[in-house]
Design an enzyme around this catalytic site. Structure first.
Site, PDB file in Angstrom:
ATOM      1  CG  ASN A  17      -1.813   1.178   1.355  1.00 19.71           C
ATOM      2  OD1 ASN A  17      -1.424   2.400   1.023  1.00 19.71           O
ATOM      3  ND2 ASN A  17      -3.088   0.833   1.810  1.00 19.71           N
TER       4      ASN A  17
ATOM      5  CD  GLU B  81      -7.407  -0.199   1.703  1.00 22.45           C
ATOM      6  OE1 GLU B  81      -7.623   0.756   2.497  1.00 22.45           O
ATOM      7  OE2 GLU B  81      -6.267  -0.854   1.921  1.00 22.45           O
TER       8      GLU B  81
ATOM      9  NE  ARG C 256      -8.422   7.155   4.486  1.00 20.70           N
ATOM     10  CZ  ARG C 256      -9.226   7.084   5.526  1.00 20.70           C
ATOM     11  NH1 ARG C 256     -10.210   7.598   5.709  1.00 20.70           N
ATOM     12  NH2 ARG C 256      -8.820   6.097   6.276  1.00 20.70           N
TER      13      ARG C 256
ATOM     14  CG  HIS D 236       0.813   6.203   4.611  1.00 23.66           C
ATOM     15  ND1 HIS D 236      -0.258   6.939   4.969  1.00 23.66           N
ATOM     16  CD2 HIS D 236       0.437   5.043   5.619  1.00 23.66           C
ATOM     17  CE1 HIS D 236      -0.938   6.800   5.661  1.00 23.66           C
ATOM     18  NE2 HIS D 236      -0.739   5.379   5.933  1.00 23.66           N
TER      19      HIS D 236
ATOM     20  NE  ARG E 278      -7.663  11.099   5.668  1.00 17.39           N
ATOM     21  CZ  ARG E 278      -7.976  10.575   6.524  1.00 17.39           C
ATOM     22  NH1 ARG E 278      -7.430   9.697   7.197  1.00 17.39           N
ATOM     23  NH2 ARG E 278      -9.262  10.528   7.219  1.00 17.39           N
TER      24      ARG E 278
ATOM     25  CG  HIS F 177      -5.231  -1.890   9.547  1.00 20.80           C
ATOM     26  ND1 HIS F 177      -4.604  -1.573  10.432  1.00 20.80           N
ATOM     27  CD2 HIS F 177      -5.736  -1.255   8.751  1.00 20.80           C
ATOM     28  CE1 HIS F 177      -5.001  -0.141  10.557  1.00 20.80           C
ATOM     29  NE2 HIS F 177      -5.625  -0.036   9.478  1.00 20.80           N
TER      30      HIS F 177
ATOM     31  CB  THR G  89      -9.310   1.367   7.551  1.00 17.33           C
ATOM     32  OG1 THR G  89      -8.781   1.770   6.551  1.00 17.33           O
ATOM     33  CG2 THR G  89     -10.565   0.633   7.455  1.00 17.33           C
TER      34      THR G  89
ATOM     35  CG  HIS H  28      -8.350   3.884   1.196  1.00 16.81           C
ATOM     36  ND1 HIS H  28      -8.220   3.733   2.688  1.00 16.81           N
ATOM     37  CD2 HIS H  28      -9.685   4.355   0.740  1.00 16.81           C
ATOM     38  CE1 HIS H  28      -9.508   3.920   2.876  1.00 16.81           C
ATOM     39  NE2 HIS H  28     -10.376   4.386   1.856  1.00 16.81           N
TER      40      HIS H  28
ATOM     41  CD  GLU I 251      -6.970  -6.240   3.674  1.00 20.75           C
ATOM     42  OE1 GLU I 251      -7.315  -5.929   2.391  1.00 20.75           O
ATOM     43  OE2 GLU I 251      -6.113  -5.646   4.384  1.00 20.75           O
TER      44      GLU I 251
HETATM   45  N1  PXP Z   1      -5.623  -3.165   4.575  1.00 18.03           N
HETATM   46  C1  PXP Z   1      -6.733  -2.273   4.708  1.00 18.03           C
HETATM   47  C2  PXP Z   1      -8.011  -2.630   4.093  1.00 18.03           C
HETATM   48  C3  PXP Z   1      -6.336  -1.043   5.167  1.00 18.03           C
HETATM   49  O1  PXP Z   1      -7.233  -0.140   5.210  1.00 18.03           O
HETATM   50  C4  PXP Z   1      -4.933  -0.678   5.555  1.00 18.03           C
HETATM   51  C5  PXP Z   1      -4.469   0.825   5.838  1.00 18.03           C
HETATM   52  O2  PXP Z   1      -4.778   1.435   4.551  1.00 18.03           O
HETATM   53  C6  PXP Z   1      -3.892  -1.706   5.311  1.00 18.03           C
HETATM   54  C7  PXP Z   1      -4.470  -2.981   4.949  1.00 18.03           C
HETATM   55  C8  PXP Z   1      -2.647  -1.506   5.536  1.00 18.03           C
HETATM   56  O3  PXP Z   1      -2.341  -1.224   6.907  1.00 18.03           O
HETATM   57  P1  PXP Z   1      -1.052  -0.573   7.256  1.00 18.03           P
HETATM   58  O4  PXP Z   1      -0.740   0.472   6.583  1.00 18.03           O
HETATM   59  O5  PXP Z   1      -1.231  -0.788   8.808  1.00 18.03           O
HETATM   60  O6  PXP Z   1       0.037  -1.689   6.888  1.00 18.03           O
END
Ligand code: PXP
Length: 241
Positions: free
Chosen positions: A7, A70, A45, A10, A49, A190, A101, A43, A151
């Site tokens: 992901n 996402e 949003r 960030h 953001r 997550h 999330t 993701h 997931e």
């Molecule tokens: N899976 C989902 C559904 C999420 O919302 C997120 C956070 O955006 C992640 C995985 C990744 O989580 P992390 O950034 O804590 O690794």
């Protein structure tokens, strides 16, 4: 083999801190792919953001491995997904004020909204995963929506102290078994980081892990030495030692 979906939200968060062009999440995605990522997750949003519509559009052109979008199960996002055609969509609950999330979908309470989004996405040829808590009822209701995958939320496991960790891991494991028996493919994600990922990664039958924050955090740090050395070299110039 367990897939790793990276992901890159960030990378875009850092860009948005200055509102400029760098770092570009597309470059983050490219380097993640070179590093061996099996998929890229973004993701989009409602408040844009971090990832924005331009990122998603270009990401679709760039990413030839699994692009996972996402998204909240709402009309605007379903429409964007049907236009963009990611390789899969992961439905997540979304609150404006949350930092990330927070919990899994309420597949029972929001059954109609979620099943409608699942149907529209699947009719458009997009496989759908539901982000749910590792909980028996959540798995049962997720299966009823017609989704292809779940997931499982590993945040509870990741945040648990030493005493509660084994219990949280058992919840993920049990939910995984239930989801598989219901014919669902099972992913997890997550809060996973370099110290806790192994506990989840070796659960048998897992399809993929979706990880963001810890990878982007480490990327910032491991690149620091080279970034500073390069700036020092530029300041010193070719003739100045
Ligand atoms: N899976 C989902 C559904 C999420 O919302 C997120 C956070 O955006 C992640 C995985 C990744 O989580 P992390 O950034 O804590 O690794």
């Amino acid at each position: 083999m367990v897939l790793l979906g990276v992901n890159v939200d960030h990378v875009a968060t850092l860009r948005q801190a200055r509102g400029g062009r760098e770092p570009d999440p597309l470059m983050g995605a490219t380097l993640a792919i070179l590093g061996g990522a099996d998929g890229i997750t973004v993701h989009l949003r409602e408040d844009r953001r971090h990832i924005n519509d331009r990122d998603l559009r270009l990401m679709r052109q760039l990413v030839s491995i699994e692009l996972n979008l996402e998204m909240a199960p709402v009309g605007e996002m379903v429409k964007i997904a049907l236009e963009t055609k990611p390789d899969m969509a992961t439905l997540v609950p979304e609150k404006r004020r949350e930092l990330t999330t927070e919990g899994g979908l309420d597949a029972k309470g929001d059954f109609k909204k979620i099943s409608e989004a699942v149907k529209r996405l699947k009719d458009g040829g997009i496989p759908v995963s539901l982000f749910i808590d590792p909980d028996e009822k959540a798995v049962e209701w997720a299966a009823k929506t017609g989704a292809d995958m779940v997931e499982l939320h590993t945040g509870y496991y990741s945040n648990a102290g030493a005493a509660a960790k084994a219990k949280e891991l058992r919840k993920v494991e049990a939910s995984m078994g239930l989801a598989k028996s219901a014919g669902l493919l099972v992913n997890a994600g997550h809060g996973l980081d370099y110290s806790n990922v192994a506990g989840i990664a070796f659960l048998p039958g897992l399809r993929g892990l979706y990880i963001g924050h810890s990878i982007v955090s480490r990327a910032v740090l491991v690149g620091m030495q080279e970034a500073v050395a390069r700036m020092k070299a530029l300041i010193a110039g070719p003739d100045r030692k």
